[in-house]
Design a protein around this motif. Structure first.
Motif, PDB file in Angstrom:
ATOM      1  N   GLU A 184       0.797  -1.270   0.087  1.00  0.00           N
ATOM      2  CA  GLU A 184       0.012   0.012   0.011  1.00  0.00           C
ATOM      3  C   GLU A 184       0.975   1.255   0.024  1.00  0.00           C
ATOM      4  O   GLU A 184       1.769   1.407   0.619  1.00  0.00           O
ATOM      5  N   LEU A 207      -3.269  -7.895  -2.297  1.00  0.00           N
ATOM      6  CA  LEU A 207      -3.795  -6.232  -2.628  1.00  0.00           C
ATOM      7  C   LEU A 207      -2.805  -5.436  -2.874  1.00  0.00           C
ATOM      8  O   LEU A 207      -1.912  -5.167  -1.928  1.00  0.00           O
ATOM      9  N   VAL A 208      -2.613  -4.709  -3.883  1.00  0.00           N
ATOM     10  CA  VAL A 208      -1.614  -3.951  -4.255  1.00  0.00           C
ATOM     11  C   VAL A 208      -2.727  -2.503  -4.378  1.00  0.00           C
ATOM     12  O   VAL A 208      -3.452  -2.415  -5.191  1.00  0.00           O
ATOM     13  N   ARG A 209      -2.565  -1.522  -3.673  1.00  0.00           N
ATOM     14  CA  ARG A 209      -3.251  -0.443  -3.575  1.00  0.00           C
ATOM     15  C   ARG A 209      -2.370   1.062  -3.527  1.00  0.00           C
ATOM     16  O   ARG A 209      -1.772   1.093  -2.702  1.00  0.00           O
ATOM     17  N   LEU A 211      -0.295   3.141  -6.109  1.00  0.00           N
ATOM     18  CA  LEU A 211       1.059   3.176  -6.657  1.00  0.00           C
ATOM     19  C   LEU A 211       1.470   4.452  -7.230  1.00  0.00           C
ATOM     20  O   LEU A 211       0.337   5.060  -7.964  1.00  0.00           O
ATOM     21  N   VAL A 220       2.789  -2.841 -12.226  1.00  0.00           N
ATOM     22  CA  VAL A 220       2.380  -4.243 -11.554  1.00  0.00           C
ATOM     23  C   VAL A 220       2.726  -5.410 -12.579  1.00  0.00           C
ATOM     24  O   VAL A 220       2.164  -4.956 -13.742  1.00  0.00           O
ATOM     25  N   VAL A 222       2.003  -9.432 -13.120  1.00  0.00           N
ATOM     26  CA  VAL A 222       1.454 -10.385 -12.445  1.00  0.00           C
ATOM     27  C   VAL A 222       1.874 -11.683 -13.409  1.00  0.00           C
ATOM     28  O   VAL A 222       1.270 -11.674 -14.358  1.00  0.00           O
ATOM     29  N   ILE A 235      -5.323 -11.607  -7.112  1.00  0.00           N
ATOM     30  CA  ILE A 235      -4.514 -10.246  -7.057  1.00  0.00           C
ATOM     31  C   ILE A 235      -5.594  -9.274  -7.470  1.00  0.00           C
ATOM     32  O   ILE A 235      -6.154  -9.160  -8.447  1.00  0.00           O
ATOM     33  N   VAL A 237      -5.535  -5.071  -7.857  1.00  0.00           N
ATOM     34  CA  VAL A 237      -4.771  -3.828  -7.852  1.00  0.00           C
ATOM     35  C   VAL A 237      -5.584  -2.564  -7.902  1.00  0.00           C
ATOM     36  O   VAL A 237      -6.643  -2.693  -8.685  1.00  0.00           O
ATOM     37  N   GLU A 238      -5.408  -1.640  -6.976  1.00  0.00           N
ATOM     38  CA  GLU A 238      -6.423  -0.578  -7.162  1.00  0.00           C
ATOM     39  C   GLU A 238      -5.541   0.972  -6.923  1.00  0.00           C
ATOM     40  O   GLU A 238      -4.394   0.983  -6.474  1.00  0.00           O
TER      41      GLU A 238
END
Length: 239
Positions: A184, A207-209, A211, A220, A222, A235, A237-238
């Motif tokens: 995050e 959770l990738v939030r 960037l 990102v 994946v 996965i 991504v936000e």
């Protein structure tokens, strides 16, 4: 796991908030780094070690954390031309790294001798408020080296001039998993060869939030390399 339960789980992990400055029980470290491994080894479980804000330590070998301890305010760097060396290795669950500044040596070490600045091989970790510069490989690498890595929060990272990824997650290709991880509020300014976050090979429930990425191949990535045995799943991504 349904997507609703998955998202709730990751939001709960991401909601962790620890005020490192309020940890009045922390022990102050005043040495030059030569005895630091011994000092860390003597810390009891749950103890915290705090470093002075105006001191940058030069380390010629990785600090290995073998118990659930907290490091607050560590500033450390690698000397030029020292390859195959991380600054921190997390080999126990429940480790916290708060308010870090780590400096690698990308410009003087070939990629054949690359290593992450922080190598994580156990779960329930918390890394928050880290400035990472000049890594020859990842700034932070989370790998299921010999067992699954379950649970972790990486928040408030600023990475600059990183060789590969600012943060990399990988379960490897032997069926192990890295799961239940939140990344995050991460900033990347220049990855020479990769990007901000790589999620790969047996990684699930991530959770990738938030960037902020510039001068990189990707924000990102994946992927998986060996099909079902190392499948990457769930996965999000936000922002």
């Amino acid at each position: 796991m349904t997507m609703l339960r998955f998202t709730a789980l990751l939001l709960a992990i991401g909601g962790i908030c620890i005020d490192a400055r309020a940890d009045a029980s922390a022990t102050d470290y005043t040495g030059d780094g030569g005895d630091l491994q011994a000092v860390i080894d003597r810390l009891p479980a749950g103890a915290a070690l705090r470093f002075p804000a105006d001191r940058m330590l030069t380390l010629t070998r990785a600090l290995v954390l073998r118990g659930p301890v907290t490091l607050i305010g560590l500033r450390a760097r690698l000397p030029e031309r020292l390859g195959r060396t991380s600054l921190l290795e997390l080999r126990a669950e429940g480790i916290r790294l708060l308010d870090l500044e780590l400096q690698g040596n990308y410009r003087t070490v070939p990629q054949s001798e690359r290593a992450p600045l922080v190598a994580v091989t156990r779960g329930a970790f918390h890394i928050e408020g880290a400035v990472l510069r000049g890594a020859t490989k990842e700034g932070i690498n989370v790998t299921a080296e010999d067992q699954d890595v379950v649970g972790g929060l990486i928040r408030g990272v600023r990475a600059e001039e990183i060789g590969r990824d600012a943060v990399g997650l990988s379960g490897g290709n032997e069926g192990r998993r890295v799961r239940n991880i939140v990344i995050e509020d991460a900033v990347l300014r220049t990855s020479f060869l990769r990007g901000a976050v790589e999620v790969s090979d047996g990684t699930e429930n991530v959770l990738v939030r938030g960037l902020d990425v510039a001068d990189a191949m990707y924000a990102v990535d994946v992927q998986d390399h060996r099909g079902a045995r190392a499948a990457t799943t769930n996965i999000v991504v936000e922002n």
